[in-house]
Design an enzyme around this catalytic site. Structure first.
Site, PDB file in Angstrom:
ATOM      1  N   LYS A  57      30.337   1.790 -32.128  1.00  0.00           N
ATOM      2  CA  LYS A  57      30.885   3.093 -31.734  1.00  0.00           C
ATOM      3  C   LYS A  57      30.054   3.762 -30.650  1.00  0.00           C
ATOM      4  O   LYS A  57      29.824   4.960 -30.667  1.00  0.00           O
ATOM      5  CB  LYS A  57      30.996   3.999 -32.961  1.00  0.00           C
ATOM      6  CG  LYS A  57      31.895   3.416 -34.048  1.00  0.00           C
ATOM      7  CD  LYS A  57      32.072   4.356 -35.195  1.00  0.00           C
ATOM      8  CE  LYS A  57      32.903   3.782 -36.302  1.00  0.00           C
ATOM      9  NZ  LYS A  57      34.204   3.316 -35.937  1.00  0.00           N
ATOM     10  N   CYS A  58      29.619   2.975 -29.681  1.00  0.00           N
ATOM     11  CA  CYS A  58      28.732   3.445 -28.616  1.00  0.00           C
ATOM     12  C   CYS A  58      29.479   3.394 -27.283  1.00  0.00           C
ATOM     13  O   CYS A  58      30.386   2.580 -27.100  1.00  0.00           O
ATOM     14  CB  CYS A  58      27.499   2.532 -28.572  1.00  0.00           C
ATOM     15  SG  CYS A  58      26.331   2.875 -27.250  1.00  0.00           S
ATOM     16  N   GLY A  59      29.074   4.238 -26.360  1.00  0.00           N
ATOM     17  CA  GLY A  59      29.653   4.192 -25.023  1.00  0.00           C
ATOM     18  C   GLY A  59      29.407   2.867 -24.321  1.00  0.00           C
ATOM     19  O   GLY A  59      30.147   2.481 -23.415  1.00  0.00           O
TER      20      GLY A  59
END
Length: 179
Positions: A57-59
């Site tokens: 769930k990271c950029g």
């Protein structure tokens, strides 16, 4: 350890017995895969290893696509090892099954993924102690700044360099070593 390092360590430790070189081999470190079975790093001798602390769930999560592309193009001489970590913005909250499913469904990941570990702090896994501490890797110290920081190890287990999250897996900073 090569003979020159042994000689230098012997000289160094005689002149200052409180400081010893603790350099060890990356191949001696134990880590489990997402399936709970040991990943034998020694099986990768003769290949480059790119360790990447990953999160779902990271950029930077879309880098999974380029990691897989790099792996597919170089899997004869490169192993990529994804290392899930939930220490940065709690961006890897899933359990092993959720992480595995996310990687396969969204990015077609076929490279090894380890158990979820701590890459920094009091419970830092021995793998990341080796990657981040000069006294263990023999080359340099570093700090893990965020998800998708990369560490490149050479075919003989030597530390080559590390790359911050912003460095694309297919960057020439990394690929120039794989030729």
């Amino acid at each position: 350890m090569n003979p020159i390092k042994i000689f230098m360590a012997t000289l160094f430790s005689k002149s200052n017995p409180t400081k010893e070189i603790e350099e060890s081999s990356i191949y001696d470190i134990s880590i489990l895969g997402l399936n709970g079975k040991p990943i034998q790093l020694s099986n990768y001798k003769g290949k480059y290893i790119l360790f990447v602390n990953v999160a779902s769930k990271c950029g930077f999560t879309p880098q999974y696509k380029d990691l897989q592309k790099l792996y597919d193009a170089n899997n004869d001489n490169l192993v990529i090892v994804g290392v899930p970590c939930n220490q940065f913005g709690k961006q890897e909250p899933g359990n092993a099954n959720e992480i595995e499913s996310f990687c396969e469904v969204n990015y077609g990941v076929t490279f090894p993924i380890t158990e979820k570990i701590d890459v920094k702090g009091n419970n830092q896994h021995p793998l990341y102690q080796w990657l981040t501490q000069k006294q263990k890797n023999g080359i340099k110290n570093s700090k893990i700044k965020w998800n998708f920081q990369k560490y490149l190890i050479g075919p003989n287990g030597e530390f080559i360099d590390y790359y911050f999250s912003m460095t694309s897996p297919t960057s020439s900073k990394i690929t120039k070593h794989l030729k």
